[in-house]
Design an enzyme around this catalytic site. Structure first.
Site, PDB file in Angstrom:
ATOM      1  CB  ILE A 299      -2.490   9.070  10.393  1.00 34.36           C
ATOM      2  CG1 ILE A 299      -2.000   8.321  11.638  1.00 34.36           C
ATOM      3  CG2 ILE A 299      -1.313   9.633   9.605  1.00 34.36           C
ATOM      4  CD1 ILE A 299      -1.220   9.149  12.635  1.00 34.36           C
TER       5      ILE A 299
ATOM      6  CB  SER B 114      -5.743   0.702  13.995  1.00 31.54           C
ATOM      7  OG  SER B 114      -6.645   1.720  14.385  1.00 31.54           O
TER       8      SER B 114
ATOM      9  CE1 TYR C  24      -8.779  -0.477   9.583  1.00 33.32           C
ATOM     10  CE2 TYR C  24      -8.863   0.502  11.775  1.00 33.32           C
ATOM     11  CZ  TYR C  24      -8.233   0.355  10.551  1.00 33.32           C
ATOM     12  OH  TYR C  24      -7.060   1.034  10.293  1.00 33.32           O
TER      13      TYR C  24
ATOM     14  CG  ASP D 157      -7.368  -7.576  -3.360  1.00 25.09           C
ATOM     15  OD1 ASP D 157      -6.990  -7.410  -2.182  1.00 25.09           O
ATOM     16  OD2 ASP D 157      -8.564  -7.664  -3.681  1.00 25.09           O
ATOM     17  CB  VAL D 158      -3.041  -7.533   0.531  1.00 27.93           C
ATOM     18  CG1 VAL D 158      -1.967  -6.549   0.111  1.00 27.93           C
ATOM     19  CG2 VAL D 158      -4.227  -6.817   1.162  1.00 27.93           C
TER      20      VAL D 158
ATOM     21  N   GLY E 163       0.819  -1.214   0.000  1.00 31.34           N
ATOM     22  CA  GLY E 163       0.000   0.000   0.000  1.00 31.34           C
ATOM     23  C   GLY E 163       0.847   1.255   0.000  1.00 31.34           C
TER      24      GLY E 163
ATOM     25  CG  ASN F 224       0.655   1.110   4.866  1.00 32.01           C
ATOM     26  OD1 ASN F 224       0.329   1.764   5.848  1.00 32.01           O
ATOM     27  ND2 ASN F 224       0.298   1.461   3.628  1.00 32.01           N
TER      28      ASN F 224
ATOM     29  CB  SER G 104      -8.999  -6.823  10.670  1.00 27.15           C
ATOM     30  OG  SER G 104      -8.969  -5.400  10.671  1.00 27.15           O
ATOM     31  CE  LYS G 105      -5.539  -2.061  10.344  1.00 27.26           C
ATOM     32  NZ  LYS G 105      -4.351  -2.151   9.466  1.00 27.26           N
TER      33      LYS G 105
END
Length: 241
Positions: A186, A140, A153, A60-61, A9, A87, A156-157
């Site tokens: 950020i 994150s 999210y 695509d990861v 990314g 990333n 996943s993090k």
């Protein structure tokens, strides 16, 4: 030492800032992007202007076979990576009762499966090189504390944090460090719609962070000075947690 680093990314945002920072330090870059060819070409040109080599990888990861083929081909052509920075990621925010299967699956497959898909084909070539290495993941603040509207999210993090800590134990004797950076808010496209007054409420420093501030930490963790730092989650969030 092979001084190449794969940054996923890395055509825009935090990934771009990291790639440029590492290139300025003299590291060759394997620049990954998903679909924005124009942005990737522009970033690659900026990297070359710093006097280092750059190769471009498009995938695509979340697509395991495609990722494996692209990384293995790049390693075959240019040698193993000294560093890998995971990333690339996405968010699909919504309250959990309203969250669709697609919103859950897409975030988990991209963010968490991406850990396996990207790092797995890189590890054995790093080990076989017997020269150590660096792996840095991006999690994150949501993966540490959780966040309303981000159950997918956050999951996943948080998974990335656990995987990072476990992998660090397996690779420590190989002199390969594995650490995680956990950014807060950020200045990127992902949080562009958050109002300034909300930022001031959420962040004790009353501002968003800059991609360059994440890149500075990544460059340190990639350096020889960080050789004894592994299994760590380092938050860059202006005091949010």
């Amino acid at each position: 030492m092979n001084n190449r680093v794969l940054v996923t990314g890395s055509s825009r945002g935090i990934g771009k800032a990291i790639a440029l920072k590492l290139a300025a330090a003299g590291l060759d870059i394997a620049l990954h992007y998903h679909s924005n060819q124009t942005a990737a070409d522009d970033t690659a040109a900026q990297i070359r202007a710093l006097g280092v080599n750059v190769s471009l990888l498009k995938f695509d990861v979340a697509e395991r076979a495609t990722v494996k083929a692209a990384i293995e081909a790049d390693i075959e052509a240019n040698g193993a990576y000294y560093g890998v920075i995971l990333n690339a990621g996405i968010n699909r925010d919504t309250a959990f009762p309203a969250m669709t299967e697609s919103e859950w699956d897409s975030v988990i497959h991209t963010n968490l499966d991406g850990f396996y898909n990207v790092i797995h084909p890189c590890v054995m070539p790093m080990v076989q090189g017997r020269k150590g290495g660096r792996i840095i993941t991006l999690a994150s603040v949501s993966g540490i504390a959780g966040n309303r509207g981000q159950v997918n999210y956050s999951a996943s993090k948080a998974g990335i944090i656990g995987a990072t800590k476990a992998l660090s134990l397996e690779l420590a004797k190989r002199k390969i460090t594995v650490n995680c950076i956990a950014p807060g808010l950020i200045e990127t496209d992902m949080v562009a719609d958050i109002p300034k007054d909300m930022v001031e409420q959420l962040v004790p420093m009353r501002r968003m962070g800059k991609p360059s501030e994440i890149a500075a930490l990544a460059a340190f963790l990639m350096s020889d000075d960080a050789a004894y730092i592994t299994r760590q989650v380092i938050s860059v969030n202006g005091g949010m947690i």
